[in-house]
Design a protein around this motif. Sequence first.
Motif, mmCIF file in Angstrom:
data_model
loop_
_atom_site.group_PDB
_atom_site.id
_atom_site.type_symbol
_atom_site.label_atom_id
_atom_site.label_comp_id
_atom_site.label_asym_id
_atom_site.label_seq_id
_atom_site.Cartn_x
_atom_site.Cartn_y
_atom_site.Cartn_z
ATOM 1 N N ARG A 55 0.866 -9.118 7.044
ATOM 2 C CA ARG A 55 2.188 -8.944 6.444
ATOM 3 C C ARG A 55 2.063 -8.895 4.917
ATOM 4 O O ARG A 55 1.299 -9.624 4.324
ATOM 5 N N ASN A 56 2.855 -8.033 4.311
ATOM 6 C CA ASN A 56 2.871 -7.839 2.861
ATOM 7 C C ASN A 56 1.525 -7.362 2.325
ATOM 8 O O ASN A 56 1.229 -7.513 1.140
ATOM 9 N N GLN A 57 0.704 -6.828 3.214
ATOM 10 C CA GLN A 57 -0.570 -6.271 2.795
ATOM 11 C C GLN A 57 -0.692 -4.835 3.281
ATOM 12 O O GLN A 57 0.003 -4.396 4.202
ATOM 13 N N GLU A 58 -1.602 -4.147 2.653
ATOM 14 C CA GLU A 58 -1.826 -2.738 2.967
ATOM 15 C C GLU A 58 -3.296 -2.559 3.357
ATOM 16 O O GLU A 58 -4.191 -3.105 2.718
ATOM 17 N N GLU A 103 3.604 -4.394 11.846
ATOM 18 C CA GLU A 103 4.083 -3.513 10.784
ATOM 19 C C GLU A 103 2.955 -3.371 9.769
ATOM 20 O O GLU A 103 2.515 -4.355 9.180
ATOM 21 N N ASN A 147 1.164 -0.841 6.639
ATOM 22 C CA ASN A 147 1.019 0.324 5.780
ATOM 23 C C ASN A 147 -0.462 0.662 5.671
ATOM 24 O O ASN A 147 -1.282 -0.228 5.410
ATOM 25 N N ARG A 202 -5.435 -4.958 0.756
ATOM 26 C CA ARG A 202 -4.936 -5.350 -0.562
ATOM 27 C C ARG A 202 -3.444 -5.644 -0.468
ATOM 28 O O ARG A 202 -2.770 -5.217 0.488
ATOM 29 N N ASP A 203 -2.931 -6.381 -1.442
ATOM 30 C CA ASP A 203 -1.489 -6.602 -1.508
ATOM 31 C C ASP A 203 -0.799 -5.265 -1.709
ATOM 32 O O ASP A 203 -1.313 -4.372 -2.402
ATOM 33 N N GLN A 204 0.374 -5.116 -1.099
ATOM 34 C CA GLN A 204 1.068 -3.838 -1.226
ATOM 35 C C GLN A 204 1.448 -3.585 -2.677
ATOM 36 O O GLN A 204 1.888 -4.476 -3.390
#
Length: 530
Positions: free
Chosen positions: A448-451, A494, A496, A527-529
């Motif tokens: 979550r909140n990562q890409e 979810e 990205n 990495r962090d989005q």
Amino acid sequence: MSLYKRATGLAAAAMILSAAAASAEAVKLSSVATGFVLTGDLIEFDGANYTVNSSIGRLTIAAAGMVCEGPGCPDLTTGAVPATGLDKTFGVFGSNAIGESLMPGLIEAYSFAKGTVAERELGTEGSRSVIRLLNDEGTEVAAIDLNASGSSDAFPGLISGDALIGMSSRRVLSSEIAAFESAGLAPIDRAGYEHVLALDGLIVIVSPDNPIQTINIDDLADIFSGDINNWADLGGPDLPISLYAAAPNTGDGESFASLLLSPRGASMAPDVRTFTSGRDLSDAVAGDRAGIGFTGLAFERSARALDIETSCGIVVSPTDFNVKTEEYPLSRRLFLYTTGDVLPESARGLLEYALSDDAQAEISDIGFVNQSITAVPLNGQGRRIAEAFIQQRDAAGFRLMRELTLELLDGDRLSTTLRFQKNSSVLDTKSAGDLTRLARYIANEGLRNQELVLVGFADDATRFEANLALSTQRAAQIRAALEAELVRIGADAELNIATLGYGELAPVSCGDELSSVSNRRVEVWVRDQL
């Protein structure tokens, strides 16, 4: 000897089986669709397959579409087989590197998971033993004939049927594949037949008293071929070099020859001391200040492993992460092979356990490199990035290296590194499994909140611009395959996914044919989005 022999040569087998049908036997299996008939003594029915002792040996045949007649037939409502003394012995033959400690450890862990007790009986040959699995009543439920005499013995054992699982610390050779085809069996260098059990690195070891820290890979070849024979030639003490090597018929010996000597047209020096045990070799080197040898990563023991410098100056340490990414120059895969025949329950269970996520901690505890996914930050790749900058000779290369570094500056690299079959866009057998492993990792971790960033690379076989396009295309291909795999396993994640391509930048290998395969890869970063 295995009790599960196969018939090779279908036409001849059909004639023999038809003739056998005329005699009175405990069971008669008939195919509704083809009229095929098999008679013999039923020794196992696992709910999906019959195993029959016929006139040509023990055969396993799928139950689907077969009609069973006779007093030995199971009660299909319960799956029970009349008491006929079930025989569940099967062979696991091949690599001493796997069979010395890894396979016994996995068998014991598998036995524990099944709720049985493993008892090992050593044979008269040091490389051979029988491991019996006993239930709570002390009844034997399986007996495993473990023959760890060398990788080369895995394949004849599979062809003869003496082994149902082959262990090899190098990939099957083209001549061995041809032998399977000559025996009427499918080639085993493909998914479903070739299974990557674990990873290992052939480490180059010296005595702790030796001051050398790094060895150039070309010098290493010259040492073991006898062209360099004094440590003074390498900046060390004035001492004649003592050579220690794995025996040529072992997986270690064959891997060393194929990874290092053969590509350079070299052969092993005649005055080398050879060993079949990695433990014994390592202990001998540790006690010899002038000694140098090679063995598996699990057998460093009291010796000291050297860093390896590639032909183009890339220095790589034999760490678990570098072995997992297969960027350590002497990395290797440890394989299990099967023929595609239906396996009896215990053999199938052992294979499935050995390849499972549950087995990964056991593999690591024994001293080998497992296939679970680990991560390192960009600064853990610092030397590699610095060397990639040094190799740039024009403004375009520097610009792209700066872009790569900025893109991944706050990212973590996962150990999953996906590679392709030679001259192909198809993933190799390990990477196909790694893709599924990556999908499970994403589903479990959530990210979550990562890409997720898929970074493609190419070799330098064509023009710079073409390599950039190809590497970007490979990253996009992996993205599509990963998204499909996430859907297949029902992952509710979810995510990205970004794709990047950097052509021939940041090579991980150089100087030989294997380099092309190593450099054509897709790395996985998180990495962090942005």
